[in-house]
Scaffold this active site. Structure first.
Site, PDB file in Angstrom:
ATOM      1  N   GLU A   4      22.885 -22.968 -17.520  1.00  0.00           N
ATOM      2  CA  GLU A   4      21.878 -22.493 -16.873  1.00  0.00           C
ATOM      3  C   GLU A   4      22.433 -21.178 -16.330  1.00  0.00           C
ATOM      4  OE1 GLU A   4      18.595 -25.731 -16.151  1.00  0.00           O
ATOM      5  OE2 GLU A   4      20.446 -25.680 -14.406  1.00  0.00           O
TER       6      GLU A   4
ATOM      7  N   ASP B 271       0.837  -1.192   0.060  1.00  0.00           N
ATOM      8  CA  ASP B 271       0.033   0.184   0.025  1.00  0.00           C
ATOM      9  C   ASP B 271       0.908   1.164   0.038  1.00  0.00           C
ATOM     10  OD1 ASP B 271       0.692   0.964   2.981  1.00  0.00           O
ATOM     11  OD2 ASP B 271      -0.503  -1.035   3.268  1.00  0.00           O
TER      12      ASP B 271
END
Ligand code: DGJ
Length: 729
Positions: A614, A534
């Protein structure tokens, strides 16, 4: 001057919007208008002069049957004098009456932006073009007054509202509802857009037409919460990303909230927002005041994109004073998804060292490093390193991490306690708990009673000790359950209606005492994922973990919803392992990386389980992210296609302020063969400008990119993704 106050008509002007109020002939403050810019003329002609049968007429209106508070648009409403719509205030006076009739008393205006004493607000720096208007309404009988505060950021098209109630009566009053802002519209042809969800699926977007009655969302969980966000949009039915009127309402508060939109029998609309009145009762003695949190308002007549750009800008520039808001952020690797509670110094060091190959520069030790924290059932509250896992303690570990050339971050959940902890054994009365009743647990933990100053003082001291001694560069501040059993033995029986709010005041006090005293530490908010995302939290945390759901297709939905109000630079987003631990879905690495680039990029991976190839792929995307971080954070963000629509793909773009560069991303929805033609239409570019697309080596005009779009390659794997780097030639 963006504030005009002639003849008690108050007109607030921003660059593209106007907000007007007027003191009526009987002293009530009427809300006249909020919308696209108009001149400073008196707009009160919009109130029809018709008798509304069965409405009340206040005594001062004499025989005038037209003047009715329920038919007239109000700036700050109470039900007492015949306005039956959502009230801003409800109180009980010393004589037991429920009356509050606010009449205009005075006003003042000044350069700069007001602040509140107890609650976080947006700020304006000295040279910012911001102004404040204060209007005082007072009940002529009780002398209870309400000061309405308006902050005008003219250039940024933002208006803020807050309110302060003062008890000027001779007796204590009981305040039972005190909303921050309400707005009346004379019509009701609106859609409501709100952001709902739950843990693992926060801030999905719901758009629905307003209909008669009250459409209300909110939280009664003691936190703004996963379930609804304290941000909502009201817009015309035809409003889309690029066109139409839209109004945004964002409450700067992290506790219980309510947002209501009421369409009355005359098809007028009232929108109201503030602290949820449920189990709220504040006792105010003579002379005492109460502050209602700020609401940030924005109007756009150019659709939802512009509305979001304005919110992003104000939250980036006027919410948080941290040095990290505008700085580039570290790429972090977090221990939680790979290790949970099971690790030791050697595994941590190995991970930190290997994660350098991924390009990460911040290693974050998540939950499990303190007390007897070997699972969820013990240790919360004991902020001292568990030396069985970390011999020598946090300082020794951070030194070794630093020696690897990595920054070091640590997880805390200061507001909580496990019953199996030294803190609970020493202070069993320090948690929220109803006397004589067994407590409700969630994740085996209880909430500390932050309404008590001694609890807050202890937490400030305990966390600061680790931060000051530990060599910490970053903190993840978590909060993993909602409050219930809301009762504080630190307060008398007739003050228990204050505890929800006092908890939040205590939380802000703690954050002031920890976050603001450590300006060189980057703090990230978190709440079981994104359960407390918020505006108020953004005044402390430049970034907040968006969700515990790191599955890329789900994240596209979550991040899309979050982006309506909150800037991309505030969204914590990480690449994790596949199949995803929660959804079991496997998506290509590139898609996970592009999705995490829609935020503050990082990893939740165990490098020990990755191949060298990776790791090299990670390093490539880390590099790409670093290259574009400034554009991603400070460019204008465009939602080009919604993950909620039937569209075959979700697409978004970041366009630099000078419109010279852009980054366009698209992810195919859940399909395995794409034989249809898909065009990503790119907004925000200079239509006459020519742009080179690096990936296709095409040169296209901004107009072609907007109206025709980029043709996506035909492909077969589902969830394939595409990145297009655009440069003006
Ligand atoms: C919830 C957070 O969202 C996770 O990332 C992790 O920090 C856990 N809490 C740890 O308990």
């Amino acid at each position: 001057m963006s504030i005009k106050t002639e003849n008690l008509i108050f007109t607030l002007q921003t660059k593209h919007s106007t907000y007007q109020m007027k003191v009526s002939e009987h002293g009530h403050l009427l809300h006249l208008y909020y919308g696209p810019s108009v001149e400073d003329e008196d707009l009160s002609y919009l109130i029809p002069h018709v008798i509304r049968s069965h409405e009340s007429n206040p005594d001062e209106a004499g025989e005038d049957r037209v003047y009715s508070l329920c038919a007239y648009p109000q700036e700050f409403s109470s039900n007492d004098a015949g306005d039956y719509r959502i009230p801003s205030i409800e109180l009980v006076n010393g004589d037991g009456s429920y009356s509050f009739v606010g009449k205009y008393k005075s006003h003042t205006r000044y350069k700069g932006k007001y602040a509140l004493n107890t609650l976080p607000t947006l700020f304006a720096d000295g040279d910012e073009d911001a102004e404040t208007l204060e209007i005082v309404l007072e009940d002529p009988v009780t002398h209870v007054s309400v000061k309405l505060l308006y902050g005008v950021f003219a250039e940024k098209d933002i208006i803020t509202r807050a309110a302060i109630l003062c008890n000027g009566s001779d007796h204590p009053i009981r305040l039972q509802r005190f909303l921050s802002a309400s707005l009346d519209f004379m019509t009701s042809d609106f859609d409501l857009i709100e952001f709902f969800g739950h843990h693992y699926y926060e801030r999905r977007t719901d758009r629905r037409p307003l209909s008669r009655g009250i459409d209300e969302i909110g939280s009664f969980r003691g936190a703004s919460g996963h379930f609804h966000n304290p941000f909502a949009i009201l817009c015309d039915k035809k409003t889309d990303e690029e066109t139409g009127n839209a109004y945004g309402f964002c409450l700067m508060y992290s506790g219980n909230f309510v947002f209501g939109a009421e369409v009355d029998g005359y098809a007028q609309t009232r929108v109201a927002m503030g602290i949820h009145p449920k189990q709220f009762e504040f006792r105010l003695n003579r002379g005492e005041c109460f502050e209602a949190p700020e609401v940030v308002l924005c109007h756009s007549s150019e659709g939802l994109s512009t509305l979001s750009h304005r919110f992003h800008r104000i939250f980036r520039e006027n919410a948080c004073r941290s040095e990290f808001v505008k700085a580039s952020r570290p790429v972090l690797i977090n221990s939680w998804e790979p290790f949970r509670f099971t690790f030791n110094t050697e595994t941590l060091l190995k991970t930190a060292e290997e994660s350098k190959k991924l390009g990460a520069d911040l290693f974050v030790l998540d939950d499990g490093w303190f007390g007897q924290r070997n699972d969820e059932k013990a240790g919360l509250g004991d902020w001292v390193a568990n030396e069985e896992k970390i011999p020598g303690g946090i300082r020794a570990l951070s030194e070794r991490i630093h020696a690897l050339g990595m920054k070091f971050g640590l997880w805390f959940e200061p507001e909580m306690v496990n019953e199996n902890s030294d803190l609970y054994r020493t202070h069993p009365d320090w948690c929220l708990q109803v006397p004589g009743r067994a407590p409700s647990r969630s994740r085996h933990q209880l909430c500390l009673d932050l309404s008590r100053p001694e609890v807050c003082d202890h937490l400030i001291q305990a966390v600061n000790k680790v931060l000051d001694e530990g060599g910490i560069d970053y903190v993840k501040w978590d909060y993993n359950r909602y409050v219930c059993d809301v009762y504080s033995v630190g307060h008398p029986a007739d003050r228990q209606g204050e505890i929800y709010h006092r908890y939040i005041l205590g939380l802000y006090r703690i954050l002031n005492g920890i976050v603001k005293t450590h300006p060189h530490i980057l703090f990230e908010g978190c709440s079981g994922g994104g359960g407390r995302f918020d505006g108020a939290m953004l005044t402390y945390f430049p970034q907040i973990w968006c969700s515990d759901n790191t599955d890329a297709p789900s994240r596209l939905v979550i991040q899309h919803g979050t982006s309506f109000a909150y800037p991309i630079s505030s969204m914590g987003a990480h690449v994790s392992v596949c199949p995803n631990k929660k959804t079991k879905r496997t998506v290509p690495f590139k898609t996970r990386a592009l999705t995490a680039m829609h935020g503050t990029f990082g990893y939740e991976l165990d490098p020990a389980k990755m191949t060298e190839a990776e790791k090299a792929e990670c390093a490539t995307y880390t590099e790409l992210y670093r290259k574009h971080q400034n554009l991603i954070f400070s460019g204008d963000y465009y939602r080009l296609s919604s993950p909620h629509d039937d569209s075959l793909f979700t697409a978004w773009a970041f366009v630099s302020q000078d419109k010279n560069t852009a980054l366009v991303c698209a992810v195919l929805q859940e399909i395995s063969i794409m034989d249809e033609n898909c065009y990503v239409k790119v907004c925000g570019l200079e239509e006459k400008g020519m742009y080179r697309i690096a990936e296709t080596d095409q040169i296209l005009s901004g107009a072609a990119l907007k109206n025709v779009g980029i043709l996506l390659p035909h492909t077969t794997p589902q969830y394939s993704s595409f990145l297009f780097q655009l440069e003006k030639v």
